[in-house]
Design an enzyme around this catalytic site. Structure first.
Site, PDB file in Angstrom:
ATOM      1  N   GLU A 126     -30.167  33.958   0.336  1.00 46.92           N
ATOM      2  CA  GLU A 126     -31.285  34.795  -0.127  1.00 46.92           C
ATOM      3  C   GLU A 126     -30.813  35.584  -1.343  1.00 46.92           C
ATOM      4  O   GLU A 126     -29.604  35.626  -1.626  1.00 46.92           O
ATOM      5  CB  GLU A 126     -31.720  35.756   0.985  1.00 46.92           C
ATOM      6  CG  GLU A 126     -32.237  35.020   2.207  1.00 46.92           C
ATOM      7  CD  GLU A 126     -32.631  35.959   3.343  1.00 46.92           C
ATOM      8  OE1 GLU A 126     -32.652  37.199   3.133  1.00 46.92           O
ATOM      9  OE2 GLU A 126     -32.918  35.434   4.429  1.00 46.92           O
ATOM     10  N   ASN A 128     -30.205  38.606  -1.893  1.00 47.99           N
ATOM     11  CA  ASN A 128     -29.125  39.573  -1.660  1.00 47.99           C
ATOM     12  C   ASN A 128     -28.136  39.106  -0.594  1.00 47.99           C
ATOM     13  O   ASN A 128     -27.403  39.917  -0.016  1.00 47.99           O
ATOM     14  CB  ASN A 128     -29.721  40.933  -1.278  1.00 47.99           C
ATOM     15  CG  ASN A 128     -30.476  41.537  -2.455  1.00 47.99           C
ATOM     16  OD1 ASN A 128     -29.966  41.560  -3.578  1.00 47.99           O
ATOM     17  ND2 ASN A 128     -31.703  41.953  -2.226  1.00 47.99           N
ATOM     18  N   ALA A 129     -28.155  37.836  -0.282  1.00 46.79           N
ATOM     19  CA  ALA A 129     -27.214  37.298   0.712  1.00 46.79           C
ATOM     20  C   ALA A 129     -26.707  35.952   0.225  1.00 46.79           C
ATOM     21  O   ALA A 129     -27.288  34.904   0.505  1.00 46.79           O
ATOM     22  CB  ALA A 129     -27.893  37.156   2.077  1.00 46.79           C
ATOM     23  N   GLY A 130     -25.639  36.019  -0.573  1.00 47.38           N
ATOM     24  CA  GLY A 130     -24.992  34.800  -1.084  1.00 47.38           C
ATOM     25  C   GLY A 130     -23.687  34.620  -0.343  1.00 47.38           C
ATOM     26  O   GLY A 130     -23.654  34.057   0.753  1.00 47.38           O
ATOM     27  N   GLY A 339     -12.726  15.614 -28.068  1.00 48.44           N
ATOM     28  CA  GLY A 339     -12.883  16.500 -29.218  1.00 48.44           C
ATOM     29  C   GLY A 339     -14.352  16.772 -29.528  1.00 48.44           C
ATOM     30  O   GLY A 339     -15.158  16.990 -28.625  1.00 48.44           O
ATOM     31  N   GLU A 363     -21.886  26.276  -1.687  1.00 48.05           N
ATOM     32  CA  GLU A 363     -21.318  26.113  -0.330  1.00 48.05           C
ATOM     33  C   GLU A 363     -20.092  26.996  -0.104  1.00 48.05           C
ATOM     34  O   GLU A 363     -19.116  26.610   0.542  1.00 48.05           O
ATOM     35  CB  GLU A 363     -21.093  24.641   0.007  1.00 48.05           C
ATOM     36  CG  GLU A 363     -22.448  23.978   0.215  1.00 48.05           C
ATOM     37  CD  GLU A 363     -22.455  22.609   0.796  1.00 48.05           C
ATOM     38  OE1 GLU A 363     -21.617  22.310   1.643  1.00 48.05           O
ATOM     39  OE2 GLU A 363     -23.334  21.838   0.386  1.00 48.05           O
TER      40      GLU A 363
HETATM   41  N1  COS Z   1     -16.642  28.562  13.022  1.00 46.16           N
HETATM   42  C1  COS Z   1     -17.196  29.195  14.090  1.00 46.16           C
HETATM   43  N2  COS Z   1     -17.449  30.525  14.109  1.00 46.16           N
HETATM   44  C2  COS Z   1     -17.116  31.231  13.002  1.00 46.16           C
HETATM   45  C3  COS Z   1     -16.531  30.647  11.862  1.00 46.16           C
HETATM   46  C4  COS Z   1     -16.297  29.244  11.918  1.00 46.16           C
HETATM   47  N3  COS Z   1     -15.764  28.613  10.900  1.00 46.16           N
HETATM   48  N4  COS Z   1     -16.338  31.589  10.929  1.00 46.16           N
HETATM   49  C5  COS Z   1     -16.770  32.737  11.473  1.00 46.16           C
HETATM   50  N5  COS Z   1     -17.239  32.525  12.719  1.00 46.16           N
HETATM   51  C6  COS Z   1     -17.804  33.516  13.642  1.00 46.16           C
HETATM   52  C7  COS Z   1     -16.836  34.680  13.854  1.00 46.16           C
HETATM   53  O1  COS Z   1     -15.961  34.443  14.922  1.00 46.16           O
HETATM   54  C8  COS Z   1     -17.810  35.805  14.185  1.00 46.16           C
HETATM   55  O2  COS Z   1     -18.248  35.663  15.531  1.00 46.16           O
HETATM   56  P1  COS Z   1     -18.323  36.954  16.486  1.00 46.16           P
HETATM   57  O3  COS Z   1     -19.343  37.852  15.824  1.00 46.16           O
HETATM   58  O4  COS Z   1     -18.774  36.373  17.779  1.00 46.16           O
HETATM   59  O5  COS Z   1     -16.950  37.538  16.501  1.00 46.16           O
HETATM   60  C9  COS Z   1     -19.036  35.506  13.333  1.00 46.16           C
HETATM   61  O6  COS Z   1     -18.968  34.102  13.029  1.00 46.16           O
HETATM   62  C10 COS Z   1     -19.037  36.325  12.056  1.00 46.16           C
HETATM   63  O7  COS Z   1     -17.820  36.038  11.351  1.00 46.16           O
HETATM   64  P2  COS Z   1     -17.230  37.037  10.246  1.00 46.16           P
HETATM   65  O8  COS Z   1     -17.165  38.418  10.829  1.00 46.16           O
HETATM   66  O9  COS Z   1     -15.974  36.456   9.714  1.00 46.16           O
HETATM   67  O10 COS Z   1     -18.410  37.009   9.183  1.00 46.16           O
HETATM   68  P3  COS Z   1     -18.547  37.729   7.787  1.00 46.16           P
HETATM   69  O11 COS Z   1     -19.881  38.353   7.743  1.00 46.16           O
HETATM   70  O12 COS Z   1     -17.345  38.578   7.502  1.00 46.16           O
HETATM   71  O13 COS Z   1     -18.590  36.508   6.759  1.00 46.16           O
HETATM   72  C11 COS Z   1     -17.789  34.679   5.425  1.00 46.16           C
HETATM   73  C12 COS Z   1     -17.637  35.526   6.678  1.00 46.16           C
HETATM   74  C13 COS Z   1     -17.652  35.488   4.151  1.00 46.16           C
HETATM   75  C14 COS Z   1     -16.670  33.665   5.503  1.00 46.16           C
HETATM   76  C15 COS Z   1     -19.155  33.971   5.462  1.00 46.16           C
HETATM   77  O14 COS Z   1     -20.198  34.868   5.305  1.00 46.16           O
HETATM   78  C16 COS Z   1     -19.281  32.881   4.447  1.00 46.16           C
HETATM   79  O15 COS Z   1     -18.815  31.766   4.656  1.00 46.16           O
HETATM   80  N6  COS Z   1     -19.931  33.165   3.310  1.00 46.16           N
HETATM   81  C17 COS Z   1     -20.216  32.156   2.312  1.00 46.16           C
HETATM   82  C18 COS Z   1     -21.551  31.574   2.621  1.00 46.16           C
HETATM   83  C19 COS Z   1     -21.770  30.327   1.870  1.00 46.16           C
HETATM   84  O16 COS Z   1     -20.966  29.427   1.900  1.00 46.16           O
HETATM   85  N7  COS Z   1     -22.896  30.289   1.208  1.00 46.16           N
HETATM   86  C20 COS Z   1     -23.232  29.142   0.432  1.00 46.16           C
HETATM   87  C21 COS Z   1     -24.657  28.828   0.595  1.00 46.16           C
HETATM   88  S1  COS Z   1     -24.983  27.725   1.824  1.00 46.16           S
HETATM   89  S2  COS Z   1     -25.202  26.084   0.850  1.00 46.16           S
END
Ligand code: COS
Length: 382
Positions: A126, A128-130, A339, A363
């Protein structure tokens, strides 16, 4: 290098290669120029049965693994990353159903995805959510036998072209990531429409569009998996899809190397082909080394994921980072070897360089991948 492919893998490579050579390469510049979605090519890909690779056999697919998918994607990306992205987005869009969907949902959607008569897309991002994926604001509220979804998804690959969407929405906004759920929304559902179509630097043949959910009503049984488990399914989906992005980078890097070597062999300066100059040879040699190292990592990660599906995050992020950073470097070097000609649209390498940039961003940016790798290392050594 010989990677000792199985008969099935070689068949996948050959099929994708034929489509790339005959259907993609001849039109890629035009699709790029016109910002045109490659519908006819995706239909050819469907006829060649390549959409079935990532679908389990019991639902009409080939039951291939990560390794099979990356081989197909690498070949398609050698022709055009925009086209290959449009194909890959259908896998990304249906992975949540494969990971967490009910048998009924799988029976309903997977056969159509396998045959390529319907395409999927993934609705997470979204405005504000990348990178901060759990910061989404789209909501889903249960009203009797229906869910009502409200929100706007941004930069959705295959938006407006796919018929099936996995949409991430908050069923309990007070719980953040733990309050997210995934829903299947279909093209034509009431309250579901498409917004702005983006005009992009690269992968211009792929569609990148807003999804608008305005009191969008869908049946209760479109919830994928248990309420509140959506974010974990999202993370697993991205773990599964990131090696695919890495393989797009390998196909693109190969295409750039091919163009650079062929050009260097025929371009004469100072009385001889420029490939005869060490300054050029060294650029080409570094391109080849980095490309092959990237390919080896992607294939190793894919094999690891196929045999360790519960422990894939680090391998998935590592190959995504390495291969996509490599593709940015290798395509930039290809432009350098060509070039002034390389900078002109008449030659394919400027498009390759533009296409490479998104691979480091979508991704999950390569900075997010490094966070994932760092967190996994922290866990491993605790
Ligand atoms: N597999 C299973 N569970 C996972 C996981 C994985 N690979 N990675 C995280 N989780 C779980 C965590 O264990 C946590 O669970 P609990 O709440 O039960 O403890 C939950 O998911 C949240 O994890 P976390 O606290 O690490 O989440 P964050 O909000 O800190 O975000 C990142 C983590 C930044 C890694 C994540 O938001 C991300 O991948 N962002 C990029 C998104 C993306 O790729 N966007 C591209 C568009 S999609 S095409």
């Amino acid at each position: 290098m010989d990677y000792f492919f199985t008969e099935q893998q070689q068949m996948i490579i050959d099929t994708a290669r034929e489509i790339t050579n005959e259907k993609i390469i001849p039109v890629r510049a035009e699709l790029d120029e016109k910002n045109q979605f490659p519908k006819a090519i995706l239909q050819d890909i469907a006829k060649a049965d390549l959409f079935s690779i990532f679908v389990p056999e019991e639902y009409g697919g080939l039951g291939g693994g990560c390794y099979d998918i990356v081989l197909a994607l690498e070949e398609l990306a050698r022709g055009c990353v925009g086209v290959a992205t449009s194909y890959a987005a259908s896998a990304l869009g249906i992975f949540p159903v494969m990971i967490a969907g009910s048998v009924e949902q799988k029976q309903k959607y997977l056969p159509d995805i396998a045959s390529g008569v319907r395409w999927a897309a993934f609705g997470l991002t979204e405005a504000n959510a990348g990178s901060d994926a759990s910061g989404i604001r789209t909501t889903a509220v249960l009203d009797g036998e229906e869910w009502i979804l409200n929100g706007t998804k941004q930069w959705i690959t295959n938006g407006g072209e796919s018929q099936i969407y996995s949409i991430v929405a908050l069923t309990d906004p007070s719980k953040g990531a733990r309050g997210a759920s995934i829903f299947i929304v279909e093209d034509g559902d009431p309250g579901f429409s498409y917004g702005k179509k983006e005009d992009k630097m690269g992968i211009r043949s792929s569609s990148t569009r807003e999804l608008i959910l305005k009191d969008c009503r869908i049946p209760k049984d479109r919830l994928v998996g248990k309420k509140g488990t959506g974010f974990i399914t999202v993370m697993k989906t991205l773990d599964m899809s990131r090696p695919g992005i890495a393989s797009l980078a390998i196909g693109l890097g190969q295409a750039a190397l091919d163009e650079a070597v062929l050009y260097a062999k025929q371009r004469v300066q100072f009385g001889k082909p420029i490939i005869g100059f060490q300054a050029v040879q060294h650029i080409l040699a570094d391109m080849a080394i980095q490309l092959e190292a990237g390919r080896a990592l992607v294939y190793a990660a894919a094999r690891h994921i196929d045999s360790n599906p519960k422990n894939m995050s680090k391998a998935s992020s590592m190959c995504k980072v390495f291969a996509t950073d490599m593709a940015m470097k290798v395509t930039t070097d290809a432009v350098q070897v060509l070039g002034g000609y390389g900078y002109m649209k008449e030659y394919p390498v400027e498009k390759m360089m533009r296409d490479a940039k998104i691979l480091q961003i979508y991704e999950g940016t390569n900075q997010i991948q490094r966070n994932v790798i760092g967190q996994e290392l922290n866990k491993e050594y605790s």
